[in-house]
Design a protein around this motif. Structure first.
Motif, PDB file in Angstrom:
ATOM      1  N   ILE A  20     -11.225   2.823  -5.166  1.00 55.26           N
ATOM      2  CA  ILE A  20     -11.162   2.215  -6.499  1.00 55.26           C
ATOM      3  C   ILE A  20     -10.064   2.832  -7.369  1.00 55.26           C
ATOM      4  O   ILE A  20      -9.076   2.164  -7.690  1.00 55.26           O
ATOM      5  CB  ILE A  20     -12.532   2.314  -7.223  1.00 55.26           C
ATOM      6  CG1 ILE A  20     -13.588   1.504  -6.456  1.00 55.26           C
ATOM      7  CG2 ILE A  20     -12.423   1.837  -8.655  1.00 55.26           C
ATOM      8  CD1 ILE A  20     -14.982   1.559  -7.065  1.00 55.26           C
ATOM      9  N   ASP A  21     -10.229   4.118  -7.718  1.00 53.24           N
ATOM     10  CA  ASP A  21      -9.270   4.736  -8.658  1.00 53.24           C
ATOM     11  C   ASP A  21      -7.898   4.878  -8.014  1.00 53.24           C
ATOM     12  O   ASP A  21      -7.772   5.509  -6.975  1.00 53.24           O
ATOM     13  CB  ASP A  21      -9.783   6.118  -9.105  1.00 53.24           C
ATOM     14  CG  ASP A  21     -11.026   5.988  -9.963  1.00 53.24           C
ATOM     15  OD1 ASP A  21     -12.090   6.484  -9.547  1.00 53.24           O
ATOM     16  OD2 ASP A  21     -10.942   5.344 -11.021  1.00 53.24           O
ATOM     17  N   GLY A  22      -6.913   4.220  -8.625  1.00 54.50           N
ATOM     18  CA  GLY A  22      -5.545   4.281  -8.108  1.00 54.50           C
ATOM     19  C   GLY A  22      -5.226   3.151  -7.160  1.00 54.50           C
ATOM     20  O   GLY A  22      -4.092   3.027  -6.695  1.00 54.50           O
ATOM     21  N   VAL A  23      -6.251   2.309  -6.870  1.00 57.00           N
ATOM     22  CA  VAL A  23      -6.007   1.152  -5.988  1.00 57.00           C
ATOM     23  C   VAL A  23      -6.359  -0.144  -6.715  1.00 57.00           C
ATOM     24  O   VAL A  23      -5.570  -1.062  -6.803  1.00 57.00           O
ATOM     25  CB  VAL A  23      -6.834   1.263  -4.685  1.00 57.00           C
ATOM     26  CG1 VAL A  23      -6.698  -0.004  -3.840  1.00 57.00           C
ATOM     27  CG2 VAL A  23      -6.390   2.486  -3.879  1.00 57.00           C
ATOM     28  N   GLY A 299      -6.127   2.998   0.302  1.00 61.14           N
ATOM     29  CA  GLY A 299      -6.343   4.112  -0.632  1.00 61.14           C
ATOM     30  C   GLY A 299      -5.068   4.627  -1.241  1.00 61.14           C
ATOM     31  O   GLY A 299      -3.967   4.279  -0.804  1.00 61.14           O
ATOM     32  N   ASP A 300      -5.248   5.484  -2.280  1.00 61.42           N
ATOM     33  CA  ASP A 300      -4.072   6.057  -2.969  1.00 61.42           C
ATOM     34  C   ASP A 300      -3.950   7.554  -2.737  1.00 61.42           C
ATOM     35  O   ASP A 300      -2.952   8.165  -3.136  1.00 61.42           O
ATOM     36  CB  ASP A 300      -4.171   5.802  -4.489  1.00 61.42           C
ATOM     37  CG  ASP A 300      -5.308   6.630  -5.117  1.00 61.42           C
ATOM     38  OD1 ASP A 300      -5.027   7.436  -6.011  1.00 61.42           O
ATOM     39  OD2 ASP A 300      -6.454   6.491  -4.661  1.00 61.42           O
ATOM     40  N   ASN A 301      -4.971   8.163  -2.123  1.00 64.87           N
ATOM     41  CA  ASN A 301      -4.963   9.624  -1.971  1.00 64.87           C
ATOM     42  C   ASN A 301      -4.856  10.004  -0.500  1.00 64.87           C
ATOM     43  O   ASN A 301      -5.806   9.797   0.269  1.00 64.87           O
ATOM     44  CB  ASN A 301      -6.259  10.208  -2.579  1.00 64.87           C
ATOM     45  CG  ASN A 301      -6.223  11.728  -2.616  1.00 64.87           C
ATOM     46  OD1 ASN A 301      -5.579  12.363  -1.779  1.00 64.87           O
ATOM     47  ND2 ASN A 301      -6.910  12.314  -3.588  1.00 64.87           N
ATOM     48  N   SER A 304      -7.765  12.093   0.920  1.00 67.63           N
ATOM     49  CA  SER A 304      -9.161  11.618   1.038  1.00 67.63           C
ATOM     50  C   SER A 304      -9.212  10.286   1.781  1.00 67.63           C
ATOM     51  O   SER A 304      -9.741  10.192   2.882  1.00 67.63           O
ATOM     52  CB  SER A 304      -9.819  11.514  -0.340  1.00 67.63           C
ATOM     53  OG  SER A 304      -9.273  10.481  -1.090  1.00 67.63           O
ATOM     54  N   ASP A 305      -8.586   9.261   1.217  1.00 64.79           N
ATOM     55  CA  ASP A 305      -8.650   7.922   1.807  1.00 64.79           C
ATOM     56  C   ASP A 305      -7.962   7.861   3.168  1.00 64.79           C
ATOM     57  O   ASP A 305      -8.489   7.310   4.131  1.00 64.79           O
ATOM     58  CB  ASP A 305      -7.964   6.916   0.870  1.00 64.79           C
ATOM     59  CG  ASP A 305      -8.457   7.037  -0.557  1.00 64.79           C
ATOM     60  OD1 ASP A 305      -7.634   7.248  -1.470  1.00 64.79           O
ATOM     61  OD2 ASP A 305      -9.685   6.965  -0.758  1.00 64.79           O
ATOM     62  N   ILE A 306      -6.760   8.418   3.250  1.00 64.99           N
ATOM     63  CA  ILE A 306      -5.930   8.264   4.459  1.00 64.99           C
ATOM     64  C   ILE A 306      -6.402   9.231   5.549  1.00 64.99           C
ATOM     65  O   ILE A 306      -6.674   8.826   6.681  1.00 64.99           O
ATOM     66  CB  ILE A 306      -4.431   8.480   4.133  1.00 64.99           C
ATOM     67  CG1 ILE A 306      -3.994   7.574   2.962  1.00 64.99           C
ATOM     68  CG2 ILE A 306      -3.583   8.252   5.384  1.00 64.99           C
ATOM     69  CD1 ILE A 306      -4.302   6.105   3.127  1.00 64.99           C
TER      70      ILE A 306
HETATM   71 MG    MG Z   1      -8.274   6.728  -5.391  1.00 64.91          MG
END
Ligand code: MG
Ligand code: G3P
Length: 360
Positions: A20-23, A299-301, A304-306
């Motif tokens: 969510i945050d950053g995407v 994701g943007d991080n 964490s996401d990647i």
């Molecule tokens: Mg994020």
């Protein structure tokens, strides 16, 4: 969502998991193209879930907010926050006092109680009951006065400590959490030099009832409405570990941590996604297409996401692919990401277009 035609479309062999945050959002502001992208997937019956390290509110409240902000009809069944898995621990801790922190005012108490926890204490209760436990607190007469409940005087045993979202008052929360990690059996106000000593049985932790510490999100940084990334719950953990190290001369600190990139969270997400797909699109009969073959994690991080998607090995054999967008934590001008995704995209809309092109 009920299916308008009544027919069961063939369930898509691939799906998406969106950070969510950053995407999708920068705090409460939708990122251009995000809402249209989700609506397109819904229209074309391609399943997706939202998988965030954020939290601090009950899932139902956050889903309503997101549906309103993005003007997309989202369901609780396709939404996972950092602390969502903690609700499954309530049944084992019904008769235990648990300390929960990480939200505005007493919201986190409401969330824990909605999860089924019965004896929920928040830091405000402790400060309101023992005001001298933390000096110089400018929030005592406002935030704490309004959200805290006076506790019964006398012995207070805390069996579990949960950090649901980013603490609002790091100073007091660190003091309180590390007080508890130095207690005899979780009794507030006691002091033990055994906890964490590697040379003692069970690492010096009393096996019966030493408060267990649970974190829900390791993000050092996250993308907000400010142009530079801000410290997340992972930075709070760094502060806790740093003070514990200096305080104890390097004794161990025991804690459990979930959230992206941890495999526990990805396995949890895959089960939620599969259930959502079956509930919404029906479970195909044949074994091969009955499970999701591929999940695209957007994701943007990188950390964490990647990293989480790249490292996750699905017990179902589902292939997770990662797509890193430029609208959040990762800044291409600072160089390559610390964890290379399957694909880099400008934003969530381009990310989905790339994935659809892969699917042909
Ligand atoms: Mg994020
Ligand atoms: O507290 C939220 C932050 O750590 C990141 O949230 O949605 O980017 O996983 P998200």
């Amino acid at each position: 969502r009920s299916l308008s035609t009544g027919k069961r479309p063939t369930a898509s062999p691939f799906a998406f998991a969106f950070d969510i945050d950053g995407v999708l959002l920068r705090e409460s502001k939708p990122i251009p193209g995000a809402a249209e992208t989700l609506r397109y997937l819904q229209k074309n019956e391609i399943p997706f879930i939202l998988l965030t390290n954020g939290g601090g509110k009950h899932e139902s409240e956050r889903v309503q907010e997101l549906s309103d902000k993005l003007k997309v009809d989202l369901s609780n069944e396709q939404f996972i926050q950092s602390h969502t898995p903690f609700r499954h621990l309530a049944a084992d801790l019904l008769d235990k006092n648990i300390l929960v922190t990480g939200s505005d005012a007493s919201k986190v108490r409401e969330v824990a109680e909605q999860y089924g926890f019965k004896r929920v204490i928040i830091p405000a209760d402790i400060l309101k009951t023992y005001p001298n436990i933390w000096p110089f607190n400018p929030l005592l007469d406002t935030v704490y006065e309004n959200s805290g409940r006076v506790l019964p005087k006398g012995e207070l045993k805390i069996d579990g400590v949960f950090v649901y979202n980013d603490p609002r008052d790091w100073a007091f929360d660190i003091q309180l959490i590390l007080d508890l990690m130095q207690t005899e059996n979780g009794l507030l106000g006691t002091y033990s030099q055994k906890n964490g000593r590697k040379d003692l049985p069970n690492g010096g932790w009393q096996s019966d009832g030493q408060p267990r510490l649970f974190f829900s999100n390791p993000d050092l940084l996250w993308a907000t409405s400010y142009h530079l990334s801000r410290f997340g719950q992972g930075s709070f953990q760094s502060a806790i570990r740093g003070i514990w190290k200096d305080l104890t001369g390097g004794r161990d600190l025991k804690y459990t941590i979930i959230g992206k990139p941890h495999a526990y969270t990805y396995e949890y997400a895959e089960r939620v996604l599969s259930q959502h797909r079956a509930d919404t699109f029906g479970k195909p009969s044949d074994a091969e297409t009955s499970r999701i073959q591929r999940v695209y994690m957007v994701g943007d991080n990188p950390e964490s996401d990647i990293r989480g998607a790249n490292d996750y090995r699905s017990p179902e054999g589902t292939a997770w692919r990662s797509i890193l967008v430029k609208t959040g934590v990762w800044d291409p001008e600072r160089g390559s990401p610390s964890c290379e995704p399957t694909h880099r995209a400008d934003n969530v809309n381009r990310a989905v277009q790339w994935a659809l092109a892969q699917e042909g």
